[in-house]
Design an enzyme around this catalytic site. Structure first.
Site, PDB file in Angstrom:
ATOM      1  N   GLY A  76       9.906  36.167 -18.387  1.00 20.38           N
ATOM      2  CA  GLY A  76       9.903  37.437 -19.118  1.00 20.38           C
ATOM      3  C   GLY A  76       9.939  37.213 -20.618  1.00 20.38           C
ATOM      4  O   GLY A  76       9.674  36.117 -21.109  1.00 20.38           O
ATOM      5  N   ILE A 139      22.916  23.205 -13.399  1.00 16.60           N
ATOM      6  CA  ILE A 139      23.188  22.178 -12.387  1.00 16.60           C
ATOM      7  C   ILE A 139      22.592  20.848 -12.834  1.00 16.60           C
ATOM      8  O   ILE A 139      22.996  19.805 -12.363  1.00 16.60           O
ATOM      9  CB  ILE A 139      22.621  22.558 -10.994  1.00 16.60           C
ATOM     10  CG1 ILE A 139      21.109  22.698 -11.014  1.00 16.60           C
ATOM     11  CG2 ILE A 139      23.284  23.807 -10.450  1.00 16.60           C
ATOM     12  CD1 ILE A 139      20.479  22.689  -9.611  1.00 16.60           C
ATOM     13  N   ASP A 140      21.617  20.871 -13.763  1.00 12.42           N
ATOM     14  CA  ASP A 140      20.908  19.639 -14.138  1.00 12.42           C
ATOM     15  C   ASP A 140      21.745  18.705 -15.017  1.00 12.42           C
ATOM     16  O   ASP A 140      21.415  17.532 -15.159  1.00 12.42           O
ATOM     17  CB  ASP A 140      19.607  19.987 -14.890  1.00 12.42           C
ATOM     18  CG  ASP A 140      18.714  20.928 -14.095  1.00 12.42           C
ATOM     19  OD1 ASP A 140      18.852  20.973 -12.863  1.00 12.42           O
ATOM     20  OD2 ASP A 140      17.882  21.628 -14.715  1.00 12.42           O
ATOM     21  N   ARG A 175      16.004   5.962  11.474  1.00 17.07           N
ATOM     22  CA  ARG A 175      14.945   6.512  10.618  1.00 17.07           C
ATOM     23  C   ARG A 175      15.220   6.289   9.140  1.00 17.07           C
ATOM     24  O   ARG A 175      16.364   6.028   8.749  1.00 17.07           O
ATOM     25  CB  ARG A 175      14.873   8.029  10.805  1.00 17.07           C
ATOM     26  CG  ARG A 175      14.112   8.458  12.012  1.00 17.07           C
ATOM     27  CD  ARG A 175      14.233   9.958  12.167  1.00 17.07           C
ATOM     28  NE  ARG A 175      13.359  10.417  13.235  1.00 17.07           N
ATOM     29  CZ  ARG A 175      13.481  11.588  13.836  1.00 17.07           C
ATOM     30  NH1 ARG A 175      14.447  12.414  13.477  1.00 17.07           N
ATOM     31  NH2 ARG A 175      12.641  11.941  14.772  1.00 17.07           N
ATOM     32  N   GLY A 183      17.070  18.931 -10.577  1.00 18.54           N
ATOM     33  CA  GLY A 183      17.526  18.229 -11.791  1.00 18.54           C
ATOM     34  C   GLY A 183      16.502  18.204 -12.908  1.00 18.54           C
ATOM     35  O   GLY A 183      16.760  17.643 -13.971  1.00 18.54           O
ATOM     36  N   GLU A 235      13.687  15.478  -8.125  1.00 14.39           N
ATOM     37  CA  GLU A 235      12.381  16.173  -8.128  1.00 14.39           C
ATOM     38  C   GLU A 235      11.475  15.683  -9.262  1.00 14.39           C
ATOM     39  O   GLU A 235      10.254  15.766  -9.187  1.00 14.39           O
ATOM     40  CB  GLU A 235      12.574  17.687  -8.217  1.00 14.39           C
ATOM     41  CG  GLU A 235      13.291  18.138  -9.491  1.00 14.39           C
ATOM     42  CD  GLU A 235      13.516  19.643  -9.572  1.00 14.39           C
ATOM     43  OE1 GLU A 235      13.116  20.384  -8.666  1.00 14.39           O
ATOM     44  OE2 GLU A 235      14.121  20.062 -10.582  1.00 14.39           O
ATOM     45  N   ARG A 278      11.561  10.949   7.533  1.00  6.49           N
ATOM     46  CA  ARG A 278      11.641  12.407   7.435  1.00  6.49           C
ATOM     47  C   ARG A 278      12.118  12.801   6.049  1.00  6.49           C
ATOM     48  O   ARG A 278      12.840  12.047   5.401  1.00  6.49           O
ATOM     49  CB  ARG A 278      12.627  12.970   8.457  1.00  6.49           C
ATOM     50  CG  ARG A 278      12.219  12.758   9.891  1.00  6.49           C
ATOM     51  CD  ARG A 278      11.087  13.703  10.295  1.00  6.49           C
ATOM     52  NE  ARG A 278      10.837  13.654  11.718  1.00  6.49           N
ATOM     53  CZ  ARG A 278       9.994  12.818  12.313  1.00  6.49           C
ATOM     54  NH1 ARG A 278       9.307  11.941  11.594  1.00  6.49           N
ATOM     55  NH2 ARG A 278       9.834  12.848  13.620  1.00  6.49           N
ATOM     56  N   LEU A 285      19.787  25.629  -2.324  1.00 10.47           N
ATOM     57  CA  LEU A 285      21.152  25.522  -1.783  1.00 10.47           C
ATOM     58  C   LEU A 285      22.070  24.947  -2.853  1.00 10.47           C
ATOM     59  O   LEU A 285      23.252  25.262  -2.915  1.00 10.47           O
ATOM     60  CB  LEU A 285      21.170  24.603  -0.555  1.00 10.47           C
ATOM     61  CG  LEU A 285      20.525  25.156   0.710  1.00 10.47           C
ATOM     62  CD1 LEU A 285      20.468  24.089   1.798  1.00 10.47           C
ATOM     63  CD2 LEU A 285      21.329  26.356   1.209  1.00 10.47           C
ATOM     64  N   ARG A 287      22.116  25.641  -5.875  1.00  7.76           N
ATOM     65  CA  ARG A 287      22.457  26.623  -6.907  1.00  7.76           C
ATOM     66  C   ARG A 287      23.342  27.758  -6.382  1.00  7.76           C
ATOM     67  O   ARG A 287      23.808  28.583  -7.175  1.00  7.76           O
ATOM     68  CB  ARG A 287      21.174  27.225  -7.499  1.00  7.76           C
ATOM     69  CG  ARG A 287      20.297  26.219  -8.227  1.00  7.76           C
ATOM     70  CD  ARG A 287      19.945  26.690  -9.616  1.00  7.76           C
ATOM     71  NE  ARG A 287      19.378  28.000  -9.646  1.00  7.76           N
ATOM     72  CZ  ARG A 287      18.101  28.284  -9.905  1.00  7.76           C
ATOM     73  NH1 ARG A 287      17.261  27.290 -10.135  1.00  7.76           N
ATOM     74  NH2 ARG A 287      17.679  29.508  -9.957  1.00  7.76           N
TER      75      ARG A 287
HETATM   76  O1  F6P Z   1      17.285  24.137 -14.152  1.00  2.82           O
HETATM   77  C1  F6P Z   1      17.832  24.425 -12.926  1.00  2.82           C
HETATM   78  C2  F6P Z   1      16.816  24.284 -11.827  1.00  2.82           C
HETATM   79  O2  F6P Z   1      17.458  24.553 -10.587  1.00  2.82           O
HETATM   80  C3  F6P Z   1      16.096  22.946 -11.777  1.00  2.82           C
HETATM   81  O3  F6P Z   1      16.875  21.911 -11.245  1.00  2.82           O
HETATM   82  C4  F6P Z   1      14.883  23.302 -10.972  1.00  2.82           C
HETATM   83  O4  F6P Z   1      13.775  22.473 -11.273  1.00  2.82           O
HETATM   84  C5  F6P Z   1      14.581  24.718 -11.431  1.00  2.82           C
HETATM   85  O5  F6P Z   1      15.774  25.231 -11.988  1.00  2.82           O
HETATM   86  C6  F6P Z   1      14.097  25.636 -10.346  1.00  2.82           C
HETATM   87  O6  F6P Z   1      13.797  26.864 -10.931  1.00  2.82           O
HETATM   88  P1  F6P Z   1      13.416  28.178 -10.082  1.00  2.82           P
HETATM   89  O7  F6P Z   1      14.705  28.745  -9.551  1.00  2.82           O
HETATM   90  O8  F6P Z   1      12.769  29.058 -11.077  1.00  2.82           O
HETATM   91  O9  F6P Z   1      12.516  27.733  -8.966  1.00  2.82           O
END
Ligand code: F6P
Length: 360
Positions: A76, A139-140, A175, A183, A235, A278, A285, A287
């Site tokens: 936004g 969280i990062d 496995r 992050g 990620e 796998r 989760l 967040r």
């Molecule tokens: O910055 C916090 C975060 O949860 C990152 O770890 C993640 O890449 C991103 O936000 C995900 O954002 P959204 O909730 O917009 O998918």
């Protein structure tokens, strides 16, 4: 003298936002101030203004409640980042309009609770004459000026719990289990949870990896009679010379959405080692839900200190956890440059000392 303050939560949510709202409102009330909570991020300051009075009834039960009762937005008008973290300046008209909202409500100061993006906006608003204090959320854990952001410990707890669960099923089935965690461009969640959850391989953005090393670690474990392997993939992890994996195409005025690296790693591992593999993507989760005791404490400390800074009219500052105590830095020093994992830092050294592969 104005006896009213405002609070706004911006960017992605995380556990502890409500605990900060509660701490700010409580500490303000003890000074005889009223706290207004703006709804839906900074947009709540624009016409038609949307806010709630955070009196004792409104903040009751907030300490352990996940999310934010004020709502938040990472898109936004006030989105601060695009692409892979490039900053975006706000138009003067929007800054003017926000300042008008602030003045009309006769606020003494505004507490902005956010990560790198929302605090970059806070800095722009501060430079435009709005007295602001920042509280580091994400969280990062990638904000400079504080050893820990709130929300991080809760995300690590969630990822560690996931690893504990994956451990037993990996062992039962012989496995390879890959856990993808969030992050963005920092590997803090992967590294802390990986060490806490006994991972065998941890792949983080700060240390580009190669598949030969990861496969070698799996084979080494096989030789030792350990027929299963736990891999944590941030990620934002990348193969040496490779790019980020994203889960959505580029969107206007939004940061790239990372995601999918876990699946890429899993398929390469299966191909190279022949081991059944796998993948589990932990996603949002991390967040949600209640903040951990550490985060609840950090949120309380941060919220109370933010109100002290407003009382002292020490604006343009972000509260932070420095050493063993609460402090503050200029918001400008905390944003625009991510705090990433030092490839030779303590925890990386610990991981290596324990035989954990970083894939390099
Ligand atoms: O910055 C916090 C975060 O949860 C990152 O770890 C993640 O890449 C991103 O936000 C995900 O954002 P959204 O909730 O917009 O998918």
């Amino acid at each position: 003298m104005n006896s009213r303050i405002g609070i706004v939560t911006g960017g992605g949510d995380c556990p502890g936002l409500n605990a900060v709202i509660r701490a700010v409102a409580k500490a303000a009330a003890r000074r005889g101030w009223e706290t207004l909570g703006f709804l839906g991020g900074y947009e709540g300051l624009l016409q038609p203004r949307r806010y709630v009075r955070l009196d004792y009834t409104a903040i009751s039960g907030l300490l352990l409640r996940g999310g934010t009762i004020l709502g938040t937005a990472n898109r936004g008008k006030f989105s601060a980042k695009t692409g892979h973290g490039e900053s975006r300046g706000l138009p003067k008209k929007l800054l003017d309009e926000t300042k008008r909202g602030f003045k009309a409500l006769k606020l003494r100061g505004l507490v902005s609770v956010g990560g790198d993006g929302s605090l970059s906006i806070a800095q722009q608003l501060f430079e435009h004459g709005i007295p602001i204090v920042g509280v580091p959320k994400t969280i990062d854990n990638d904000l400079e000026g504080t050893m820990f952001t709130f929300g991080f410990d809760s995300a690590v707890a969630c990822a560690t719990d996931a690893l504990d669960r994956l451990h037993t099923t990996a062992e039962s089935h012989n496995r390879v289990m890959v856990l993808e965690v969030m992050g963005r461009y920092a590997g803090w969640i992967a590294l802390f949870a990986g060490v806490a959850g006994g991972a065998d391989v941890i792949l983080i953005p700060e240390i580009p990896f190669n598949y030969q090393s990861v496969a070698a670690k799996i084979r080494e474990r096989e030789r030792q009679g350990r027929k299963f392997t736990l891999i944590v993939v941030a990620e934002g992890a990348r193969e040496k010379g490779g790019g980020f994996v994203t889960s959505a195409g580029p969107e206007k005025n939004r940061e790239a959405r990372l995601g999918g690296m876990g699946a890429v790693v899993a398929s390469q591992i299966e191909k190279r080692t022949g081991k059944e593999t796998r993948v589990c993507v932990l996603g949002h989760l991390q967040r949600g839900g209640s903040p951990t005791p550490f985060d609840r404490t950090l949120c309380s400390v941060f919220g109370a200190h933010a109100v002290e800074l407003v009382a002292a009219r020490d604006f343009g500052k972000m509260v932070g956890w420095q050493g063993a105590q609460v402090g503050a830095v200029n918001i400008s020093e905390a944003v625009g440059r991510l705090k990433t994992v030092g490839p030779d830092g303590n925890l990386v050294k610990t991981a290596r000392a324990l035989g954990i592969s970083l894939g390099d």
